[in-house]
Design an enzyme around this catalytic site. Structure first.
Site, PDB file in Angstrom:
ATOM      1  N   HIS A  17      31.167 -41.279  27.216  1.00 16.93           N
ATOM      2  CA  HIS A  17      29.855 -40.884  26.708  1.00 16.93           C
ATOM      3  C   HIS A  17      29.328 -39.586  27.327  1.00 16.93           C
ATOM      4  O   HIS A  17      28.123 -39.360  27.347  1.00 16.93           O
ATOM      5  CB  HIS A  17      28.843 -42.020  26.920  1.00 16.93           C
ATOM      6  CG  HIS A  17      29.125 -43.202  26.053  1.00 16.93           C
ATOM      7  ND1 HIS A  17      28.643 -44.460  26.338  1.00 16.93           N
ATOM      8  CD2 HIS A  17      29.846 -43.323  24.928  1.00 16.93           C
ATOM      9  CE1 HIS A  17      29.066 -45.312  25.417  1.00 16.93           C
ATOM     10  NE2 HIS A  17      29.804 -44.638  24.551  1.00 16.93           N
ATOM     11  N   HIS A 104      37.821 -55.865  32.070  1.00 20.80           N
ATOM     12  CA  HIS A 104      37.627 -54.423  31.929  1.00 20.80           C
ATOM     13  C   HIS A 104      37.721 -53.776  33.321  1.00 20.80           C
ATOM     14  O   HIS A 104      38.000 -54.452  34.309  1.00 20.80           O
ATOM     15  CB  HIS A 104      36.273 -54.129  31.273  1.00 20.80           C
ATOM     16  CG  HIS A 104      36.299 -52.960  30.327  1.00 20.80           C
ATOM     17  ND1 HIS A 104      36.568 -51.679  30.744  1.00 20.80           N
ATOM     18  CD2 HIS A 104      36.118 -52.882  28.988  1.00 20.80           C
ATOM     19  CE1 HIS A 104      36.538 -50.857  29.705  1.00 20.80           C
ATOM     20  NE2 HIS A 104      36.266 -51.561  28.622  1.00 20.80           N
ATOM     21  N   ASP A 354      37.111 -51.654  19.002  1.00 18.53           N
ATOM     22  CA  ASP A 354      38.192 -52.035  18.101  1.00 18.53           C
ATOM     23  C   ASP A 354      38.533 -53.506  18.292  1.00 18.53           C
ATOM     24  O   ASP A 354      38.742 -53.951  19.435  1.00 18.53           O
ATOM     25  CB  ASP A 354      39.439 -51.198  18.391  1.00 18.53           C
ATOM     26  CG  ASP A 354      39.271 -49.741  18.029  1.00 18.53           C
ATOM     27  OD1 ASP A 354      39.457 -49.408  16.857  1.00 18.53           O
ATOM     28  OD2 ASP A 354      38.943 -48.935  18.927  1.00 18.53           O
TER      29      ASP A 354
END
Length: 405
Positions: A17, A104, A354
């Site tokens: 980002h 993650h 996704d």
């Protein structure tokens, strides 16, 4: 670190980002015709928002070539390229201020650096692969023009749905006969590797070149998406037209460099080359690649179950391998987990992700394969050029010395 390669060196930069992502490419030979469209074609295959099977994040991923090129020709100096982030939503990640997302990299990045990006996974995000794909497209163009190399990847499985030609169907043999096994690779799969094109791959949104299997894969990915879940899969890649002699024994074998490259891609969990794990079930008497004289007079192998690499060095046959991608870690289901301070709680991640990464991973796999082969070509050419300046060897038996070209 963030640099890959020895002579063809690629350094990527950027987070999910931030303002832009991109790469610096050092070692690209001068005189290569190069236009933004050569790079854009692969970035457009990687970009998000291609279909209802991918994240809805709408990034156009338009490449801007910054340096190292004049009048459409490379100068041999570093090539700088960037792609702007235009559709980032950091606000979608406010919950990660409290919770490390399960499976993650939020927790491990914080443990390593003592600080982490506030949104989108930072450098652990697949957004980082934009620079890889752009650099790989440049390497691929050189390899195509100089050697005729073709690099084509495709989706070979999603979840439990497999391309039917990966291995031969089981034969009617006694379960007690441990040596009664099929060939390591089916003839259908070998033929697919020889003939597959990117046009065939891209004809399906799943990038599986088998229409019936592709349809089943589509339904499986949509089912995961509707359940706010995810699913993994595999990508197979074939590299055709590779010169023999690439690879650096002992620790930098060609398959080791390919494995390094592939397992550096986010979400990868496995790598196999040639017959892979299937080859462990086949006796050596059946698995060995017998050498044959080809129609053009060159040496080759009859089966190529080695996957184009022997002793860590390319033998001139097609190189093929398969890469496993796990189910994406970020899902929108409510998950029981813990906050950074260890307090138990629940996390329902937001953001756009996704449900299955393998359709968009295809150009990333191709790019990393391009970077490996490009680097190895430059190293081998340097060795050959240095050797060519020495007197011809006449004191050894001819079986020990390759005659000059």
């Amino acid at each position: 670190m963030s640099t890959f390669g020895t002579l063809f060196r690629v350094t990527t930069y950027g987070e999910s980002h931030c303002a832009s992502v991109g790469a610096i490419i050092d070692g690209c030979p001068p005189g290569l015709p190069l236009e933004p469209s050569d790079v854009q074609i692969q970035l457009s295959r990687r970009r998000p928002g291609q279909s209802n099977l991918t994240t809805p994040r709408d990034e156009k991923d338009l490449v801007h070539l910054q340096s190292g090129i004049e009048h459409g020709i490379t100068l041999g100096t570093p090539i700088g390229l960037l792609v702007k982030n235009e559709d980032q939503r950091p606000r979608d990640y406010s919950e990660t201020d409290l919770y490390p997302r399960p499976s993650h990299a939020d927790w491990t990045y914080l443990e390593k650096y003592g600080i982490k990006a506030s949104s989108g996974g930072g450098r652990s995000s697949a957004r980082e692969t934009v620079g890889r794909v752009a650099a790989g497209a440049i390497a691929e163009k050189y390899l195509k023009l100089a050697y005729g190399v073709e690099i084509i990847a495709f989706v070979s499985s999603v979840g439990k749905i497999n391309l039917p030609t990966i291995v031969s169907p089981p034969s009617q043999v006694s379960p007690d006969d441990d040596d009664a096994v099929e060939d390591a690779l089916s003839t259908e799969f070998v033929q697919l590797l020889k003939t597959i094109t990117r046009e065939q791959v891209d004809a399906q949104p799943t990038r599986c070149p088998h229409p019936e299997t592709a349809e089943r894969m589509t339904k499986r990915i949509i089912r995961a998406k509707e359940a706010q879940d995810s699913i993994g899969g595999t990508v197979t890649c074939v590299i055709r037209g590779v010169p023999s002699g690439l690879g650096e024994p002992v620790f930098d074998k060609l398959e080791a460099k390919l494995a390094h490259a592939m397992l550096s891609i986010p979400a990868t969990k496995g790598f196999e080359i040639g017959s892979g794990f299937r080859g462990t079930e086949v006796p050596g008497s059946k698995h060995n690649d017998a050498f044959v004289r080809k129609e053009d007079g060159s040496m080759g192998t009859r089966t190529n179950w080695s996957g184009g690499v022997q002793g860590g060095i390319s033998n001139g046959e097609d190189i093929y391998f398969r890469v496993g991608f796990k189910s994406p870690a970020t899902i929108s289901q409510v998950q029981e987990t813990a906050q950074y301070d260890g307090t138990a709680g629940t996390l329902a991640a937001r953001g756009r992700h996704d449900p299955c990464v393998v359709p968009r991973a295809v150009p990333i796999v191709e790019a990393m394969a391009s970077l490996v082969i490009m680097d190895q070509v430059l190293m081998q050419n340097a060795r050959k050029t240095a050797a060519s300046l020495l007197p011809t060897i006449t004191t050894l038996p001819p079986t020990m010395v390759k005659p000059p070209a």
